[in-house]
Design an enzyme around this catalytic site. Structure first.
Site, PDB file in Angstrom:
ATOM      1  N   CYS B 137     -44.481 -55.244   3.034  1.00 60.38           N
ATOM      2  CA  CYS B 137     -44.396 -53.821   2.694  1.00 60.38           C
ATOM      3  C   CYS B 137     -45.660 -53.071   3.098  1.00 60.38           C
ATOM      4  CB  CYS B 137     -44.149 -53.661   1.196  1.00 60.38           C
ATOM      5  SG  CYS B 137     -42.506 -54.199   0.736  1.00 60.38           S
ATOM      6  N   HIS B 138     -46.801 -53.546   2.655  1.00 64.65           N
ATOM      7  CA  HIS B 138     -48.028 -52.813   2.935  1.00 64.65           C
ATOM      8  C   HIS B 138     -49.144 -53.708   3.429  1.00 64.65           C
ATOM      9  CE1 HIS B 138     -45.661 -50.596  -0.087  1.00 64.65           C
ATOM     10  NE2 HIS B 138     -45.841 -49.632   0.781  1.00 64.65           N
TER      11      HIS B 138
END
Lengths: 419, 173
Positions: B137-138
């Protein structure tokens, strides 16, 4: 509100109006003196009202067929798409309607930024508008969770986890929001309840927004105060209603284009996979209208810092009327600010683009540059430019440049004149 | 006049007493409305899970669901354990010894909440720059002990409360 007393023609109407002056209100809304130079950027208020009504009507219908349960939600949405008469149409109107709503609201907000509509005496209209915008984002986010697909589930997980960044009480707040130890059935249930509630809160705020608008009256492209009613104004009906109706028609053609030809282009295909708490999709993205804020969140290499900066990006807009030091409203007469305005537009579009890209390499650099400029624009550029800028001469009234065939210097105000 | 203003009379007492009782009453009504959103008894009842770990090969891991969240159970090889223990604590954003993340004498078993401490995604195994997990995701990188090494996540992946019921079974929760 109204300068003249309205007396209904029929006896029955007069009887009713004496007891509840609804007809006076109606007459006020039709006679409402409106600047005659409003351009098409001013038609988005009407378009947004249409969007809200569309979402409420289609939403109520969808709720008749939808089941808010983790085991049944995904199937019930497919049931709407395949079995319910015209269910596909109603759902596509609702899902694309959210996008169209945001498209219109962004144009509406940037119109306000360009023409200085947030400035005195319209600060309260601006702030109510921002509250509507916040509620719109909450409603859109919760609505996106309801189909219980992969993007629904993981979008909900990421966004609710933003609150876990709060020191000390973060985890308790997140658990409280979930009603479980992860995003689960209780979360879906309450999101459905709130998703149904919020549009009616928005409707109430829209009434206040319009009420607050009708106190000072509309701003206009020239941005000067006008006498109402005067030769600078026209009655709202039929002059503005017909212009709004035409703009709405064009808007509806674009809307229908999405609904009938590319109903899924603004969504994400992963949301047609049922939610799976064990597998995160490789590339999580929010809906397009939240991407600039998502880019700001990801541009910070610190969890709490990223969350604070993302919320600040929205809340800084609330103090905008006091950050802007310029006495001139409309950017038409502000040669320097006008250029910064367009840089801001490009900056936000760029943030939206990098928000959709992976947070690495050049995209991360662009996100950081874009984030820094976003805040610089409001904290530095607006106060400083407003203070230093030499603005162009402002016309005395809306009519004068028109009637005399151009902005005669002799007719123009001096820079230091009060607007 | 000024003397009279300062004097506390019976009416002031009545006002203060009424407001206080009113505030307590409002609080007593609001609290149930807030607390109803906390996890209910049915959610709390899912608090423990027993897992059979006999079939896990060294170097492999399984994922089980506990309270709606994934739990990674990894049987680490001796090289992996050595790698995790060779890391200097100064290199860790959230310093924690590998020994403190496993049960003593069961050093090969890493049992942890498979939830990225950034925003709750499930990290992918055998990925990232540190031979452990990587959150898509990040972009948080975790090492073979599940400790955060690089990226926005603030802390190591959480170790849940668990115990070995016997050599082939663990109880989580």
């Amino acid at each position: 509100m109204s300068e003249h007393e309205y007396v209904p023609k029929s006896k029955a109407a007069k009887w009713f109006n004496d007891r509840l002056p609804l007809l006076t209100l109606g007459a006020h809304l039709t006679d409402y003196p409106t600047p005659k130079n409003l351009n098409y950027w001013w038609t988005f208020g009407g378009i947004l009202t249409f969007c809200l009504i569309t979402q409420i009507v289609t939403g109520i219908v969808l709720a008749m067929h939808y089941v808010a349960h983790a085991d049944l939600a995904f199937a019930s949405v497919e049931h709407i798409m395949r079995d319910v008469n015209y269910g596909w149409l109603i759902r596509y109107i609702h899902s694309n309607g959210a996008s169209m709503f945001f498209l219109a609201v962004y144009i509406h907000i940037f119109r306000s930024l360009f023409y200085g509509s947030y400035k005195s005496p319209r600060e309260v209209i601006w702030i109510i508008g921002l509250m509507i915008y916040l509620l719109m984002m909450a409603a859109a986010f919760m609505g996106y969770v309801l189909p219980w697909g992969q993007m629904s589930f993981w979008g909900a997980t990421v966004i609710t986890n933003l609150f876990s960044a709060i020191p000390l009480v973060g985890d308790s707040i997140t658990t409280w929001l979930w009603g479980a130890y992860s995003v689960d059935n209780p979360t879906l249930n309450r999101f459905f309840s709130l998703h149904y509630l919020i549009p009616f809160l928005i409707l109430g705020l829209v009434v206040l927004h319009i009420w607050a608008l009708h106190v000072p009256g509309n701003n206009n492209p020239v941005g000067i105060d006008i006498k109402k009613p005067s030769k600078d104004t026209v009655p709202f009906h039929p002059y503005i209603t017909i212009k709004d109706a035409f703009a709405l028609l064009v808007f509806m053609i674009i809307f229908a284009g999405f609904v009938f030809f590319t109903p899924n282009v603004l969504g994400h295909s992963d949301n047609y996979i049922p939610a799976n708490p064990l597998v995160t999709p490789a590339h999580i993205v929010p809906e397009w209208y939240l991407l600039p804020f998502y880019a700001i969140l990801r541009s910070v290499p610190d969890k709490l810092g990223g969350v604070i900066l993302m919320f600040s990006a929205i809340f800084i807009l609330f103090v905008l009327p006091w950050l802007d030091t310029s006495k001139v409203r409309s950017a038409v007469f502000r040669p320097i600010y006008r250029q910064f305005f367009w840089i801001l537009v490009i900056d936000v579009l760029m943030l939206g683009y990098v928000g959709a890209m992976p947070a690495e390499g050049v995209y991360l650099v662009l996100a950081r540059v874009g984030t820094i400029y976003y805040f610089l624009h409001f904290i530095v550029v607006m106060p400083v430019v407003g203070y230093l800028e030499k603005t162009d001469p402002i016309p005395m009234s809306i009519s004068e440049p028109v009637l005399t065939g151009g902005a005669e210097p002799s007719l123009a105000r001096k820079v230091n004149d009060k607007v | 006049m000024s003397k009279e203003e300062k004097k506390v009379n019976r009416r002031d007492f009545l006002f203060t007493a009424s407001y206080t009782v009113g505030a307590v009453g409002v609080g007593a009504v609001i609290w149930p409305m807030i607390d109803q959103m906390n996890p209910d008894k049915a959610q709390q009842a899912l608090a423990t899970t027993e897992v059979d770990i006999s079939s896990i090969e060294p170097g492999k891991s399984i994922t089980v669901l506990w309270r709606g969240k994934p739990i990674f159970i990894k049987k680490r090889t001796s090289e992996e354990i050595a790698e995790a223990r060779a890391v200097k604590l100064d290199d860790l954003p959230d310093p924690q010894k590998d020994e403190d993340r496993v049960k003593e004498g069961k050093d090969e078993w890493l049992v942890m909440l498979g939830v990225c401490t950034h925003l709750g995604c499930v990290p992918l195994k055998d990925k990232g720059d540190f031979n452990g997990w990587f959150c898509p995701c990040h972009g948080s990188h975790y090492d073979v002990s599940g400790r955060i090494r690089k990226g926005p996540a603030p802390t190591n992946m959480e170790i849940p409360k668990f115990e070995f019921v016997d050599s082939n079974t663990i109880k989580i929760g």
